[in-house]
Design an enzyme around this catalytic site. Structure first.
Site, PDB file in Angstrom:
ATOM      1  N   SER A   1      36.040  53.984  44.232  1.00  0.00           N
ATOM      2  CA  SER A   1      36.865  54.049  43.018  1.00  0.00           C
ATOM      3  C   SER A   1      36.182  55.002  42.052  1.00  0.00           C
ATOM      4  O   SER A   1      34.974  55.261  42.181  1.00  0.00           O
ATOM      5  CB  SER A   1      36.925  52.650  42.386  1.00  0.00           C
TER       6      SER A   1
ATOM      7  N   TYR B   1      33.306  44.475  39.845  1.00  0.00           N
ATOM      8  CA  TYR B   1      34.009  45.581  40.517  1.00  0.00           C
ATOM      9  C   TYR B   1      33.184  46.867  40.436  1.00  0.00           C
ATOM     10  O   TYR B   1      33.001  47.569  41.437  1.00  0.00           O
ATOM     11  CB  TYR B   1      35.375  45.767  39.842  1.00  0.00           C
TER      12      TYR B   1
HETATM   13  P1  NAD Z   1      46.368  45.994  46.809  1.00  0.00           P
HETATM   14  O1  NAD Z   1      46.154  44.701  46.077  1.00  0.00           O
HETATM   15  O2  NAD Z   1      47.711  46.638  46.805  1.00  0.00           O
HETATM   16  O3  NAD Z   1      45.897  45.855  48.318  1.00  0.00           O
HETATM   17  C1  NAD Z   1      44.710  45.189  48.649  1.00  0.00           C
HETATM   18  C2  NAD Z   1      44.721  44.886  50.120  1.00  0.00           C
HETATM   19  O4  NAD Z   1      43.501  44.191  50.442  1.00  0.00           O
HETATM   20  C3  NAD Z   1      45.880  43.978  50.546  1.00  0.00           C
HETATM   21  O5  NAD Z   1      46.321  44.367  51.832  1.00  0.00           O
HETATM   22  C4  NAD Z   1      45.220  42.598  50.612  1.00  0.00           C
HETATM   23  O6  NAD Z   1      45.883  41.689  51.483  1.00  0.00           O
HETATM   24  C5  NAD Z   1      43.865  42.993  51.144  1.00  0.00           C
HETATM   25  N1  NAD Z   1      42.840  41.979  50.937  1.00  0.00           N
HETATM   26  C6  NAD Z   1      42.467  41.365  49.800  1.00  0.00           C
HETATM   27  N2  NAD Z   1      41.509  40.464  50.058  1.00  0.00           N
HETATM   28  C7  NAD Z   1      41.264  40.514  51.388  1.00  0.00           C
HETATM   29  C8  NAD Z   1      40.386  39.837  52.264  1.00  0.00           C
HETATM   30  N3  NAD Z   1      39.550  38.883  51.831  1.00  0.00           N
HETATM   31  N4  NAD Z   1      40.424  40.136  53.579  1.00  0.00           N
HETATM   32  C9  NAD Z   1      41.287  41.088  54.049  1.00  0.00           C
HETATM   33  N5  NAD Z   1      42.129  41.770  53.268  1.00  0.00           N
HETATM   34  C10 NAD Z   1      42.116  41.481  51.955  1.00  0.00           C
HETATM   35  O7  NAD Z   1      45.255  46.976  46.186  1.00  0.00           O
HETATM   36  P2  NAD Z   1      45.107  48.569  46.188  1.00  0.00           P
HETATM   37  O8  NAD Z   1      45.298  49.022  44.794  1.00  0.00           O
HETATM   38  O9  NAD Z   1      45.878  49.201  47.286  1.00  0.00           O
HETATM   39  O10 NAD Z   1      43.547  48.675  46.467  1.00  0.00           O
HETATM   40  C11 NAD Z   1      43.005  49.051  47.723  1.00  0.00           C
HETATM   41  C12 NAD Z   1      41.576  49.547  47.507  1.00  0.00           C
HETATM   42  O11 NAD Z   1      41.596  50.684  46.658  1.00  0.00           O
HETATM   43  C13 NAD Z   1      40.670  48.515  46.838  1.00  0.00           C
HETATM   44  O12 NAD Z   1      39.383  48.578  47.416  1.00  0.00           O
HETATM   45  C14 NAD Z   1      40.638  48.996  45.400  1.00  0.00           C
HETATM   46  O13 NAD Z   1      39.454  48.601  44.744  1.00  0.00           O
HETATM   47  C15 NAD Z   1      40.692  50.487  45.600  1.00  0.00           C
HETATM   48  N6  NAD Z   1      41.144  51.246  44.430  1.00  0.00           N
HETATM   49  C16 NAD Z   1      42.379  51.020  43.898  1.00  0.00           C
HETATM   50  C17 NAD Z   1      42.776  51.758  42.790  1.00  0.00           C
HETATM   51  C18 NAD Z   1      44.127  51.574  42.151  1.00  0.00           C
HETATM   52  O14 NAD Z   1      44.342  52.131  41.068  1.00  0.00           O
HETATM   53  N7  NAD Z   1      45.052  50.894  42.763  1.00  0.00           N
HETATM   54  C19 NAD Z   1      41.908  52.700  42.222  1.00  0.00           C
HETATM   55  C20 NAD Z   1      40.662  52.888  42.804  1.00  0.00           C
HETATM   56  C21 NAD Z   1      40.290  52.155  43.914  1.00  0.00           C
END
Ligand code: NAD
Length: 260
Positions: A142, A155
Protein backbone atom coordinates in the site's frame (compact mmCIF):
# COMPACT_ATOMS: atom_id res chain seq x y z
CA UNK A 1 3.38 -14.87 -22.75
CA UNK A 2 2.08 -16.11 -19.38
CA UNK A 3 -0.17 -18.73 -20.96
CA UNK A 4 0.02 -22.13 -19.26
CA UNK A 5 1.38 -20.77 -15.98
CA UNK A 6 -0.40 -21.13 -12.64
CA UNK A 7 -1.10 -18.53 -9.98
CA UNK A 8 -2.45 -18.14 -6.48
CA UNK A 9 -4.07 -14.80 -5.67
CA UNK A 10 -4.96 -14.51 -1.98
CA UNK A 11 -8.05 -12.52 -1.04
CA UNK A 12 -9.41 -12.70 -4.58
CA UNK A 13 -13.14 -13.05 -3.95
CA UNK A 14 -13.39 -9.25 -4.06
CA UNK A 15 -11.73 -5.97 -4.99
CA UNK A 16 -8.09 -5.81 -6.06
CA UNK A 17 -7.47 -9.55 -5.74
CA UNK A 18 -10.37 -10.39 -8.05
CA UNK A 19 -9.18 -7.80 -10.60
CA UNK A 20 -5.66 -9.26 -10.52
CA UNK A 21 -7.02 -12.81 -10.83
CA UNK A 22 -9.11 -11.69 -13.82
CA UNK A 23 -6.11 -10.03 -15.51
CA UNK A 24 -4.02 -13.21 -15.07
CA UNK A 25 -6.83 -15.54 -16.22
CA UNK A 26 -7.35 -13.44 -19.34
CA UNK A 27 -3.70 -14.13 -20.20
CA UNK A 28 -4.31 -17.88 -19.98
CA UNK A 29 -2.99 -18.33 -16.43
CA UNK A 30 -4.71 -20.99 -14.30
CA UNK A 31 -5.77 -19.24 -11.12
CA UNK A 32 -6.48 -20.42 -7.58
CA UNK A 33 -8.89 -17.95 -6.03
CA UNK A 34 -9.00 -17.47 -2.27
CA UNK A 35 -10.96 -15.43 0.21
CA UNK A 36 -14.19 -15.28 2.13
CA UNK A 37 -17.72 -14.84 0.90
CA UNK A 38 -21.09 -16.45 0.46
CA UNK A 39 -20.47 -19.93 -1.02
CA UNK A 40 -22.88 -19.49 -3.95
CA UNK A 41 -21.49 -16.05 -4.81
CA UNK A 42 -17.89 -17.35 -4.68
CA UNK A 43 -18.79 -20.28 -6.92
CA UNK A 44 -20.52 -17.92 -9.39
CA UNK A 45 -17.35 -15.78 -9.46
CA UNK A 46 -15.13 -18.83 -9.97
CA UNK A 47 -17.27 -20.34 -12.72
CA UNK A 48 -17.78 -16.95 -14.41
CA UNK A 49 -14.06 -16.24 -14.54
CA UNK A 50 -13.28 -19.73 -15.86
CA UNK A 51 -15.89 -19.38 -18.62
CA UNK A 52 -14.94 -15.83 -19.55
CA UNK A 53 -11.19 -16.53 -19.74
CA UNK A 54 -11.36 -20.14 -20.90
CA UNK A 55 -8.91 -21.34 -18.23
CA UNK A 56 -9.10 -23.54 -15.16
CA UNK A 57 -10.01 -21.55 -12.07
CA UNK A 58 -10.03 -23.11 -8.60
CA UNK A 59 -10.99 -21.84 -5.18
CA UNK A 60 -9.41 -22.32 -1.77
CA UNK A 61 -11.22 -21.19 1.36
CA UNK A 62 -7.94 -21.06 3.34
CA UNK A 63 -7.95 -18.49 6.12
CA UNK A 64 -4.88 -16.29 5.67
CA UNK A 65 -4.57 -15.86 9.43
CA UNK A 66 -3.86 -19.61 9.75
CA UNK A 67 -0.38 -20.77 8.67
CA UNK A 68 -1.40 -24.44 8.30
CA UNK A 69 -4.24 -23.52 5.92
CA UNK A 70 -1.87 -21.38 3.84
CA UNK A 71 0.58 -24.28 3.44
CA UNK A 72 -2.30 -26.60 2.56
CA UNK A 73 -3.61 -24.15 -0.09
CA UNK A 74 -0.18 -24.02 -1.74
CA UNK A 75 0.20 -27.83 -1.66
CA UNK A 76 -3.29 -28.33 -3.12
CA UNK A 77 -2.61 -25.81 -5.89
CA UNK A 78 0.71 -27.44 -6.80
CA UNK A 79 -1.01 -30.80 -6.91
CA UNK A 80 -3.93 -29.58 -9.02
CA UNK A 81 -2.11 -27.26 -11.46
CA UNK A 82 1.35 -28.88 -11.36
CA UNK A 83 3.07 -25.68 -10.19
CA UNK A 84 2.66 -22.27 -8.62
CA UNK A 85 4.53 -19.89 -10.93
CA UNK A 86 2.94 -16.69 -9.66
CA UNK A 87 1.99 -15.81 -6.09
CA UNK A 88 0.07 -12.62 -5.44
CA UNK A 89 -0.23 -11.90 -1.71
CA UNK A 90 -3.24 -9.63 -1.60
CA UNK A 91 -5.58 -10.58 1.28
CA UNK A 92 -5.89 -7.74 3.72
CA UNK A 93 -8.14 -6.01 6.22
CA UNK A 94 -8.24 -2.59 7.86
CA UNK A 95 -9.18 -1.16 11.26
CA UNK A 96 -9.02 2.52 12.12
CA UNK A 97 -8.60 3.69 15.74
CA UNK A 98 -6.20 5.75 17.88
CA UNK A 99 -3.31 3.56 19.00
CA UNK A 100 -4.18 3.82 22.70
CA UNK A 101 -7.67 2.54 21.93
CA UNK A 102 -6.65 0.02 19.27
CA UNK A 103 -8.08 -3.42 20.19
CA UNK A 104 -5.30 -5.98 20.81
CA UNK A 105 -7.18 -8.63 18.85
CA UNK A 106 -7.45 -6.32 15.80
CA UNK A 107 -3.71 -5.61 15.95
CA UNK A 108 -2.94 -9.35 16.00
CA UNK A 109 -5.44 -10.08 13.22
CA UNK A 110 -4.13 -7.33 10.91
CA UNK A 111 -0.51 -8.39 11.45
CA UNK A 112 -1.48 -12.02 10.75
CA UNK A 113 -3.55 -11.42 7.60
CA UNK A 114 -1.73 -8.41 6.11
CA UNK A 115 1.87 -9.41 6.92
CA UNK A 116 2.48 -12.91 8.32
CA UNK A 117 0.37 -14.55 5.60
CA UNK A 118 2.83 -13.17 3.03
CA UNK A 119 5.69 -14.87 4.90
CA UNK A 120 3.91 -18.23 5.14
CA UNK A 121 2.77 -18.22 1.50
CA UNK A 122 6.23 -17.22 0.24
CA UNK A 123 7.83 -19.91 2.40
CA UNK A 124 5.49 -22.52 0.92
CA UNK A 125 5.84 -21.57 -2.78
CA UNK A 126 9.58 -20.86 -2.93
CA UNK A 127 10.89 -24.45 -2.89
CA UNK A 128 8.83 -25.27 -6.03
CA UNK A 129 9.82 -22.01 -7.73
CA UNK A 130 13.51 -22.67 -7.00
CA UNK A 131 13.20 -26.20 -8.31
CA UNK A 132 11.57 -25.02 -11.56
CA UNK A 133 13.93 -22.02 -11.73
CA UNK A 134 11.14 -19.54 -12.39
CA UNK A 135 8.63 -17.55 -10.41
CA UNK A 136 7.04 -14.22 -9.68
CA UNK A 137 5.96 -13.04 -6.25
CA UNK A 138 3.93 -9.84 -6.04
CA UNK A 139 2.89 -8.54 -2.63
CA UNK A 140 0.07 -6.01 -2.59
CA UNK A 141 1.34 -3.58 0.05
CA UNK A 142 0.00 0.00 0.00
CA UNK A 143 1.06 3.64 -0.10
CA UNK A 144 0.86 2.97 3.65
CA UNK A 145 3.86 0.67 3.16
CA UNK A 146 5.87 3.81 2.37
CA UNK A 147 4.26 6.57 4.42
CA UNK A 148 1.90 6.66 7.41
CA UNK A 149 -1.49 8.07 8.26
CA UNK A 150 -2.81 8.49 11.80
CA UNK A 151 -5.16 5.92 13.35
CA UNK A 152 -3.94 3.09 11.11
CA UNK A 153 -1.06 1.85 13.29
CA UNK A 154 -1.53 -1.87 12.65
CA UNK A 155 -2.14 -1.46 8.91
CA UNK A 156 0.82 0.90 8.44
CA UNK A 157 3.11 -1.37 10.50
CA UNK A 158 2.00 -4.45 8.56
CA UNK A 159 2.38 -2.79 5.14
CA UNK A 160 5.83 -1.38 6.00
CA UNK A 161 6.62 -4.95 7.08
CA UNK A 162 5.48 -6.28 3.71
CA UNK A 163 7.88 -3.90 1.94
CA UNK A 164 10.75 -5.07 4.19
CA UNK A 165 9.88 -8.74 3.68
CA UNK A 166 9.75 -8.15 -0.09
CA UNK A 167 13.27 -6.68 -0.11
CA UNK A 168 14.75 -9.44 2.07
CA UNK A 169 13.30 -12.30 -0.01
CA UNK A 170 14.20 -10.56 -3.28
CA UNK A 171 17.84 -10.43 -2.18
CA UNK A 172 17.78 -14.09 -1.10
CA UNK A 173 16.68 -15.24 -4.56
CA UNK A 174 18.28 -12.47 -6.65
CA UNK A 175 20.61 -14.84 -8.52
CA UNK A 176 17.69 -16.98 -9.65
CA UNK A 177 15.09 -15.86 -12.26
CA UNK A 178 12.53 -15.46 -9.43
CA UNK A 179 11.50 -11.85 -8.72
CA UNK A 180 9.80 -10.49 -5.61
CA UNK A 181 8.14 -7.09 -5.59
CA UNK A 182 5.63 -5.04 -3.67
CA UNK A 183 2.97 -2.84 -5.24
CA UNK A 184 1.94 0.21 -3.22
CA UNK A 185 -1.50 1.42 -4.33
CA UNK A 186 -3.16 4.59 -3.20
CA UNK A 187 -6.93 4.50 -2.78
CA UNK A 188 -8.82 2.06 -4.97
CA UNK A 189 -12.63 1.96 -4.86
CA UNK A 190 -13.25 -1.48 -3.33
CA UNK A 191 -15.49 -2.79 -0.53
CA UNK A 192 -12.59 -2.14 1.91
CA UNK A 193 -12.56 1.57 1.02
CA UNK A 194 -16.36 1.81 0.78
CA UNK A 195 -16.41 0.75 4.46
CA UNK A 196 -14.01 3.56 5.37
CA UNK A 197 -16.08 6.10 3.41
CA UNK A 198 -19.24 5.04 5.27
CA UNK A 199 -17.51 5.12 8.70
CA UNK A 200 -15.95 8.55 8.10
CA UNK A 201 -19.23 10.00 6.82
CA UNK A 202 -20.94 8.82 9.99
CA UNK A 203 -18.12 9.96 12.30
CA UNK A 204 -17.91 13.47 10.81
CA UNK A 205 -21.57 13.95 9.85
CA UNK A 206 -20.46 14.55 6.25
CA UNK A 207 -21.88 13.36 2.93
CA UNK A 208 -20.02 10.44 1.33
CA UNK A 209 -19.10 12.67 -1.66
CA UNK A 210 -17.48 15.19 0.70
CA UNK A 211 -15.62 12.42 2.57
CA UNK A 212 -14.22 11.12 -0.73
CA UNK A 213 -13.01 14.59 -1.76
CA UNK A 214 -11.84 16.01 1.55
CA UNK A 215 -10.80 12.96 3.58
CA UNK A 216 -10.13 9.88 1.44
CA UNK A 217 -8.49 11.56 -1.56
CA UNK A 218 -6.94 14.38 0.49
CA UNK A 219 -3.50 12.74 0.31
CA UNK A 220 -3.84 11.60 -3.32
CA UNK A 221 -2.69 14.59 -5.43
CA UNK A 222 -4.43 13.52 -8.67
CA UNK A 223 -7.76 13.27 -6.77
CA UNK A 224 -8.73 10.14 -8.63
CA UNK A 225 -9.11 6.58 -7.37
CA UNK A 226 -6.60 4.09 -8.79
CA UNK A 227 -8.48 1.84 -11.25
CA UNK A 228 -8.64 -1.91 -10.65
CA UNK A 229 -7.56 -2.57 -14.26
CA UNK A 230 -4.42 -0.48 -13.71
CA UNK A 231 -3.40 -2.76 -10.84
CA UNK A 232 -4.06 -5.85 -12.95
CA UNK A 233 -1.89 -4.42 -15.72
CA UNK A 234 0.98 -3.66 -13.33
CA UNK A 235 0.93 -7.21 -11.95
CA UNK A 236 0.96 -8.57 -15.53
CA UNK A 237 3.99 -6.41 -16.35
CA UNK A 238 5.90 -7.64 -13.29
CA UNK A 239 5.05 -11.22 -14.25
CA UNK A 240 6.17 -10.75 -17.85
CA UNK A 241 9.68 -11.25 -19.24
CA UNK A 242 9.95 -7.45 -19.48
CA UNK A 243 9.72 -7.31 -15.68
CA UNK A 244 12.62 -9.71 -15.13
CA UNK A 245 15.05 -7.06 -13.83
CA UNK A 246 12.62 -5.48 -11.39
CA UNK A 247 13.05 -7.12 -8.00
CA UNK A 248 12.99 -5.96 -4.40
CA UNK A 249 11.03 -2.89 -5.50
CA UNK A 250 8.12 -1.19 -3.79
CA UNK A 251 6.26 0.33 -6.73
CA UNK A 252 3.92 3.23 -5.95
CA UNK A 253 0.69 3.43 -7.97
CA UNK A 254 -0.97 6.22 -6.03
CA UNK A 255 -1.48 9.36 -8.11
CA UNK A 256 1.56 11.10 -6.63
CA UNK A 257 0.78 10.50 -2.92
CA UNK A 258 4.36 9.63 -1.89
CA UNK A 259 5.93 12.32 -4.13
CA UNK A 260 5.14 14.92 -1.48
P1 NAD B 1 -11.49 -6.13 -0.21
O1 NAD B 1 -12.06 -6.02 1.17
O2 NAD B 1 -12.32 -5.77 -1.39
O3 NAD B 1 -10.91 -7.59 -0.45
C1 NAD B 1 -10.17 -8.25 0.54
C2 NAD B 1 -10.09 -9.71 0.19
O4 NAD B 1 -9.34 -10.37 1.22
C3 NAD B 1 -11.46 -10.39 0.12
O5 NAD B 1 -11.44 -11.37 -0.91
C4 NAD B 1 -11.57 -11.07 1.49
O6 NAD B 1 -12.44 -12.19 1.50
C5 NAD B 1 -10.13 -11.48 1.67
N1 NAD B 1 -9.79 -11.79 3.06
C6 NAD B 1 -9.95 -11.04 4.16
N2 NAD B 1 -9.54 -11.72 5.24
C7 NAD B 1 -9.09 -12.92 4.81
C8 NAD B 1 -8.53 -14.05 5.44
N3 NAD B 1 -8.36 -14.12 6.77
N4 NAD B 1 -8.20 -15.12 4.68
C9 NAD B 1 -8.40 -15.09 3.32
N5 NAD B 1 -8.91 -14.04 2.67
C10 NAD B 1 -9.25 -12.97 3.41
O7 NAD B 1 -10.15 -5.23 -0.15
P2 NAD B 1 -9.24 -4.58 -1.29
O8 NAD B 1 -9.40 -3.12 -1.19
O9 NAD B 1 -9.41 -5.26 -2.60
O10 NAD B 1 -7.81 -4.90 -0.68
C11 NAD B 1 -6.96 -5.92 -1.18
C12 NAD B 1 -5.52 -5.62 -0.74
O11 NAD B 1 -5.12 -4.37 -1.28
C13 NAD B 1 -5.37 -5.50 0.78
O12 NAD B 1 -4.14 -6.09 1.17
C14 NAD B 1 -5.33 -4.00 0.99
O13 NAD B 1 -4.62 -3.65 2.16
C15 NAD B 1 -4.61 -3.56 -0.25
N6 NAD B 1 -4.81 -2.15 -0.61
C16 NAD B 1 -6.07 -1.68 -0.87
C17 NAD B 1 -6.22 -0.34 -1.20
C18 NAD B 1 -7.57 0.26 -1.51
O14 NAD B 1 -7.65 1.49 -1.62
N7 NAD B 1 -8.60 -0.51 -1.70
C19 NAD B 1 -5.10 0.51 -1.25
C20 NAD B 1 -3.85 -0.03 -0.98
C21 NAD B 1 -3.72 -1.36 -0.66
Amino acid sequence: MLEGQSAIVTGSTSGIGLAVARALAQQGVRVMLNGFGDAAAVEATRAGLAAEAGVEVGYSSADMSRPAEIAQMVAQTEQRFGSVDILVNNAGIQHVAPVDEFPDAKWEQILAINLSSNFYAIKAVLPGMKQRNRGRIVNIASAHGLVASPFKSAYVAAKHGVVGLTKAVALEVAETPITVNAICPGYVRTPLVDGQIRDQAKAHGMSEERVIREVILAAQPNKRFVELEQLGALVLFLCSDAGASITGAALPIEGGWTAR
